[in-house]
Scaffold this motif. Structure first.
Motif, PDB file in Angstrom:
ATOM      1  N   GLY A 102       0.877  -1.257  -0.197  1.00 11.52           N
ATOM      2  CA  GLY A 102       0.064  -0.072   0.164  1.00 11.52           C
ATOM      3  C   GLY A 102       0.797   1.253  -0.018  1.00 11.52           C
ATOM      4  N   GLU A 103       2.150   1.148  -0.452  1.00 11.80           N
ATOM      5  CA  GLU A 103       2.926   2.411  -0.410  1.00 11.80           C
ATOM      6  C   GLU A 103       2.788   3.241  -1.522  1.00 11.80           C
ATOM      7  OE1 GLU A 103       5.351   3.633   1.642  1.00 11.80           O
ATOM      8  OE2 GLU A 103       4.811   1.968   3.342  1.00 11.80           O
ATOM      9  N   GLU A 104       1.948   4.195  -1.631  1.00 11.16           N
ATOM     10  CA  GLU A 104       1.796   5.208  -2.668  1.00 11.16           C
ATOM     11  C   GLU A 104       2.759   6.294  -2.916  1.00 11.16           C
ATOM     12  OE1 GLU A 104      -2.313   6.465  -2.534  1.00 11.16           O
ATOM     13  OE2 GLU A 104      -3.219   4.383  -2.198  1.00 11.16           O
ATOM     14  N   LYS A 105       3.313   6.568  -1.723  1.00 12.53           N
ATOM     15  CA  LYS A 105       4.449   7.643  -1.839  1.00 12.53           C
ATOM     16  C   LYS A 105       5.591   7.024  -1.518  1.00 12.53           C
ATOM     17  CE  LYS A 105       3.751  11.726  -0.098  1.00 12.53           C
ATOM     18  NZ  LYS A 105       3.575  12.897   0.628  1.00 12.53           N
ATOM     19  N   ARG A 106       6.249   6.993  -2.699  1.00 18.78           N
ATOM     20  CA  ARG A 106       7.543   6.151  -2.892  1.00 18.78           C
ATOM     21  C   ARG A 106       8.795   7.167  -2.531  1.00 18.78           C
ATOM     22  NH1 ARG A 106       6.413   1.761  -6.386  1.00 18.78           N
ATOM     23  NH2 ARG A 106       4.712   1.176  -5.316  1.00 18.78           N
ATOM     24  N   THR A 107       9.794   6.784  -1.759  1.00 16.00           N
ATOM     25  CA  THR A 107      10.720   7.482  -1.558  1.00 16.00           C
ATOM     26  C   THR A 107      11.890   7.360  -2.599  1.00 16.00           C
ATOM     27  OG1 THR A 107      12.051   5.842   0.016  1.00 16.00           O
ATOM     28  CG2 THR A 107      10.265   7.304   1.072  1.00 16.00           C
ATOM     29  N   HIS A 108      13.050   8.097  -2.437  1.00 12.49           N
ATOM     30  CA  HIS A 108      14.121   7.953  -3.333  1.00 12.49           C
ATOM     31  C   HIS A 108      15.104   6.793  -2.847  1.00 12.49           C
ATOM     32  CE1 HIS A 108      12.636  11.023  -6.042  1.00 12.49           C
ATOM     33  NE2 HIS A 108      12.762  11.735  -5.040  1.00 12.49           N
TER      34      HIS A 108
END
Length: 130
Positions: free
Chosen positions: A104-110
């Motif tokens: 459910g990870e919609e905002k991905r980090t770099h």
């Protein structure tokens, strides 16, 4: 453990590679030959029944409290080191995307996705070079 070899040819016999990613509760499986794919298909009925004809493919299956990523990299077709590393990175990228979507990870980090790709590509590389 002793190395298993084919009776007639002396070829090293490698079975399905497995690793549990505890931090996301997902199992990873690597099939390197058609017989490995058929064996995994018996356990994971949601993956395609047909043995892949491509160099490699990646599928994720989940349900009933179990999640797994199934990789297929045909070790007989991937004959050069550069092709193997390319395919390992390619399939690891698919897997990282599948796992992060599953979580459910919609905002991905770099950082998270590249680290996952790097680790899984290394794991696959080791598996296809055993």
């Amino acid at each position: 453990a002793p190395v298993r070899r084919h009776r007639r040819t002396g070829e090293v016999l490698m079975d399905i590679r497995h690793h549990r990613l505890d931090f996301v509760d997902v199992d990873l499986y690597l099939a390197r030959r058609p017989k490995h794919w058929r064996k995994l298909r018996k356990k994971f009925t949601r993956i395609p029944k047909e043995v892949p004809t491509s160099l490699g493919t990646t599928h994720m299956t989940y349900g009933a409290g179990e999640a797994a990523v199934i990789f297929y990299i045909d070790e007989r077709k991937c004959i050069t080191p550069s092709l193997r590393v390319d395919l390992a990175a390619h399939e690891a990228s698919h897997a990282a995307n599948f796992i992060l979507n599953y979580m459910g990870e919609e905002k991905r980090t770099h950082e998270v996705e590249p680290y996952m790709v790097g680790w899984m590509a290394g794991w696959l590389w080791e598996g296809v070079n055993q």
